[in-house]
Scaffold this motif. Structure first.
Motif, PDB file in Angstrom:
ATOM      1  N   SER A 419      31.972  17.351  12.806  1.00 44.39           N
ATOM      2  CA  SER A 419      31.730  18.742  12.452  1.00 44.39           C
ATOM      3  C   SER A 419      32.866  19.614  12.983  1.00 44.39           C
ATOM      4  N   CYS A 420      33.321  20.548  12.157  1.00 42.04           N
ATOM      5  CA  CYS A 420      34.431  21.409  12.572  1.00 42.04           C
ATOM      6  C   CYS A 420      33.976  22.318  13.717  1.00 42.04           C
ATOM      7  N   PRO A 421      34.665  22.288  14.853  1.00 42.24           N
ATOM      8  CA  PRO A 421      34.218  23.075  16.003  1.00 42.24           C
ATOM      9  C   PRO A 421      34.472  24.577  15.811  1.00 42.24           C
ATOM     10  N   GLN A 422      35.411  24.933  14.956  1.00 40.29           N
ATOM     11  CA  GLN A 422      35.736  26.346  14.793  1.00 40.29           C
ATOM     12  C   GLN A 422      34.646  27.103  14.047  1.00 40.29           C
ATOM     13  N   CYS A 423      34.089  26.448  12.990  1.00 36.39           N
ATOM     14  CA  CYS A 423      33.084  27.128  12.182  1.00 36.39           C
ATOM     15  C   CYS A 423      31.704  26.520  12.374  1.00 36.39           C
ATOM     16  N   ASN A 424      31.579  25.627  13.357  1.00 39.09           N
ATOM     17  CA  ASN A 424      30.329  24.920  13.598  1.00 39.09           C
ATOM     18  C   ASN A 424      29.840  24.179  12.358  1.00 39.09           C
ATOM     19  N   THR A 506      36.888  31.834   4.681  1.00 35.51           N
ATOM     20  CA  THR A 506      36.974  30.367   4.729  1.00 35.51           C
ATOM     21  C   THR A 506      37.577  29.939   6.064  1.00 35.51           C
ATOM     22  N   CYS A 507      36.985  28.940   6.717  1.00 39.35           N
ATOM     23  CA  CYS A 507      37.484  28.463   8.016  1.00 39.35           C
ATOM     24  C   CYS A 507      38.878  27.856   7.828  1.00 39.35           C
ATOM     25  N   PRO A 508      39.865  28.362   8.541  1.00 42.62           N
ATOM     26  CA  PRO A 508      41.226  27.843   8.339  1.00 42.62           C
ATOM     27  C   PRO A 508      41.397  26.422   8.904  1.00 42.62           C
ATOM     28  N   LYS A 509      40.517  26.030   9.794  1.00 41.09           N
ATOM     29  CA  LYS A 509      40.684  24.716  10.430  1.00 41.09           C
ATOM     30  C   LYS A 509      40.237  23.577   9.503  1.00 41.09           C
ATOM     31  N   CYS A 510      39.125  23.781   8.831  1.00 45.14           N
ATOM     32  CA  CYS A 510      38.604  22.706   7.979  1.00 45.14           C
ATOM     33  C   CYS A 510      38.741  23.043   6.498  1.00 45.14           C
ATOM     34  N   ASN A 511      39.400  24.188   6.199  1.00 49.27           N
ATOM     35  CA  ASN A 511      39.572  24.628   4.809  1.00 49.27           C
ATOM     36  C   ASN A 511      38.246  24.759   4.070  1.00 49.27           C
ATOM     37  N   SER A 513      35.498  23.003   4.379  1.00 50.43           N
ATOM     38  CA  SER A 513      34.649  21.816   4.229  1.00 50.43           C
ATOM     39  C   SER A 513      33.633  21.699   5.372  1.00 50.43           C
ATOM     40  N   GLY A 514      33.946  22.297   6.519  1.00 49.60           N
ATOM     41  CA  GLY A 514      33.059  22.178   7.679  1.00 49.60           C
ATOM     42  C   GLY A 514      33.223  20.845   8.409  1.00 49.60           C
ATOM     43  N   ARG A 515      34.113  19.982   7.876  1.00 49.82           N
ATOM     44  CA  ARG A 515      34.298  18.665   8.481  1.00 49.82           C
ATOM     45  C   ARG A 515      35.768  18.426   8.812  1.00 49.82           C
TER      46      ARG A 515
HETATM   47 ZN   LIG Z   1      35.670  24.896   9.990  1.00 47.58          ZN
END
Ligand SMILES: [Zn+2]
Ligand SMILES: [Zn+2]
Ligand SMILES: [Zn+2]
Ligand SMILES: [Zn+2]
Ligand SMILES: [Zn+2]
Ligand SMILES: [Zn+2]
Length: 586
Positions: A419-424, A506-511, A513-515
């Protein structure tokens, strides 16, 4: 200024007087291939090319002269250096910083300084750097500063010469068979003699170094202060030898070592010294009635002395004699007690003779055995390689935690993503709304309407501020809303964020996807990826050897041979045959 110049002036006077006496002109401050300028009997002053000059900030100039009231600095230039005289007044001093032990001045700020003439003493000889159309660039030496100055050809009281005065004088002297050497004029023969002597000294030094080094490599050094060193040669650098004596390493200069000895002589002194120490030890042991050990050291001493090739050392004979005397004394003492030595062990003579006649062997310097009593399995050591671990001390086995050095990743549990930690894991994050800057409201132009203050108004009819706008609340209007008609701005809910002040991006870390990708496996923490683990052998407890089971660790079978021999000595002492051999591995 005078203080600094005085020694210089004196040195010129002294030099001049000395040379006037010996008639030898001083050597030029620098050799020149161009030629030399000579000043006549009068001092001259070189007028600077400019009256004043702008010293830039951060310039660092050498001090030429320093007095309580002013300072003179040198500005070196290839086409003629300048001298600046700066008065010591606050205005200037505050800009100057003495550096390099007061040898230089650092200008913290720019300043305009006046130049002063450069003085050339009467009778001074100046090496020429180069000749120009209208003048010369010459070298001048003052207070350890060598710099170039310009001398105009129109300057009166100067003359040019291709050769310097010293060379001219030397040529005259040469006609009289006199040559200059360290302040003296000597004949060619004397000069050759001096040169020869210098070469001889150099050859001697090299020869000494060769001998000292060779002796050091054999483990011995002899110093001028009669100190004798015994140890190890560890290196050489120029005229120094790195030597380790008694565990202590130090550099020894060639000058510190004794003169006039060749390698053999140094080594013999060293060996005699070393033998002397052994002899002392042997004597002490003899006094202590440890005759076997005393003989061991006496023999060692004797052997070392016999290695010595240089027979000229008088100490050698004395030491040899002393060693022999001690050996004789030991032998006499033993004989008187009917004892003999074998392998530096003391035995009763008849007992020793019996064992030797029977061809018994001395085992561990203490007991006698028949050769066949020695344990074949352990070769007399009493120890064999541990059969469980094959003498390794540890046992290897496959890692019980993994198959190939990897285990399932503990982060993703083998899924291959986390799971992406930036956007949970949401794929988006909340950001402050750009339009309302997070307030949730925007101001819009309006002509009138009802105003609903977002901040409670104190009471109707009182002037209150709202979002920076002064609001005159009509007394007829009742809280929480009132009518207005004369304000051009009004605050409304932000249409972008719907008044929340927040926006989803949109979360820049996972683009979105959340993953995030994650390896499915990780290196096994039990074996570190090696797939095998080593554990200490339980049989030998890591010692690699175990007590020999055939001889129970004694190293031999049966009982030690006794003197006088008992009748049944050998009956039960046969080594076990192959059929009866016990295995140590359970
Ligand atoms: Zn994310
Ligand atoms: Zn493993
Ligand atoms: Zn993973
Ligand atoms: Zn907004
Ligand atoms: Zn073992
Ligand atoms: Zn054995």
């Amino acid at each position: 200024m005078l203080k600094k110049l005085l020694p210089y002036i004196f040195s010129i006077i002294i030099c001049n007087t000395i040379f006037a006496q010996s008639l030898t002109p001083p050597l030029p401050v620098k050799e020149s291939t161009e030629g030399y300028l000579n000043t006549s009997a009068k001092e001259i002053q070189l007028t600077p090319s400019v009256k004043n000059f702008f010293i830039t900030q951060q310039s660092e100039l050498p001090v030429y002269e320093d007095t309580p009231s002013y300072i003179v600095v040198l500005y070196e230039k290839d086409d003629g250096s300048l001298l600046f005289k700066i008065p010591k007044v606050i205005r200037y001093v505050s800009l100057m910083l003495m550096t390099d032990n007061s040898k230089k001045v650092l200008f913290r700020g720019a300043m305009e300084a006046d130049t002063i003439p450069i003085k050339i003493s009467a009778g001074e000889e100046l090496p020429v750097d180069r000749i120009l159309d209208d003048g010369y660039i010459v070298f001048l030496k003052r207070n350890n500063l060598l710099f170039k100055v310009y001398v105009s050809k129109s300057e009166t009281g100067i003359s040019f010469s291709k050769k310097n005065r010293f060379d001219k004088y030397a040529e005259e002297q040469k006609k009289k068979n006199l040559y200059y050497y360290k302040g003296e004029w000597i004949s060619k023969e004397k000069l050759d003699e001096i040169k020869k002597e210098a070469e001889l000294q150099e050859a001697k030094r090299k020869d000494k170094l060769k001998n000292v080094k060779a002796a050091a490599e054999e483990g011995y050094m002899v110093l001028k202060n009669s100190e004798i060193l015994e140890g190890r040669f560890n290196g050489i650098a120029k005229d120094q030898i790195l030597f380790n004596a008694g565990g202590f390493e130090r550099w020894i200069k060639l000058d510190e070592t004794a003169d006039g000895m060749n390698t053999a002589q140094i080594v013999s002194i060293g060996k005699i010294f070393s033998a002397g120490k052994m002899l002392e030890k042997a004597n002490a042991l003899y006094v202590n009635n440890e005759l076997g050990q005393a003989m061991r050291f006496a023999t060692k001493c004797n052997n070392l002395l016999k290695e010595i090739q240089d027979n000229s050392n008088p100490d050698l004979k004395a030491k040899l004699k002393a060693a022999e005397n001690l050996s004789d004394k030991i032998m006499k003492t033993l004989k008187a007690e009917n004892k003999s030595l074998y392998n530096y062990q003391v035995f009763k003579t008849d007992e020793l003779n019996y064992h030797l006649n029977e061809k018994h062997i001395l085992f561990r310097n203490s007991i006698w055995l028949k050769p066949e009593q020695l344990c074949i399995r352990c070769n007399g050591s009493g120890l064999i390689d541990c059969p469980v671990c094959n003498g390794l001390g540890y046992i290897s086995k496959h890692c019980p935690n993994c198959k190939n050095g990897f285990v399932q990743c503990t982060i993703c549990e083998g899924r291959g993503w986390r799971s992406c930690p930036q956007c949970n894991g949401n794929g988006y994050i909340m950001k402050k709304c750009g339009k309302c800057n997070g307030s949730g409201y925007v101001s819009v132009t309006s002509l009138g309407g009802y105003y609903r203050p977002y901040r409670p108004v104190v009471s109707p009819g009182v002037i209150a501020t709202s979002g920076g706008i002064v609001v005159n609340i009509p007394p007829t209007c009742y809280y929480p809303s009132y009518y207005y008609n004369d304000f051009s701005y009004r605050r409304v809910k932000c249409d972008i964020c719907g008044g929340t002040g927040q926006m989803q991006v949109t979360c820049p870390k996972c683009n979105g996807s959340g993953r995030l990708p994650c390896p499915k496996v990780q290196i096994c923490p039990v074996c570190g990826g090696k797939t095998i683990i080593n554990s200490v052998c339980n049989e030998c407890h890591g010692k690699k050897k175990i007590s020999c089971p055939d001889c129970e660790g004694k190293g031999y079978h049966g009982k030690a041979q006794q003197f006088p021999p008992t009748q049944k000595n050998n009956v039960e002492n046969q080594p076990p045959g192959k059929g009866t051999e016990k295995m140590s591995v359970p």
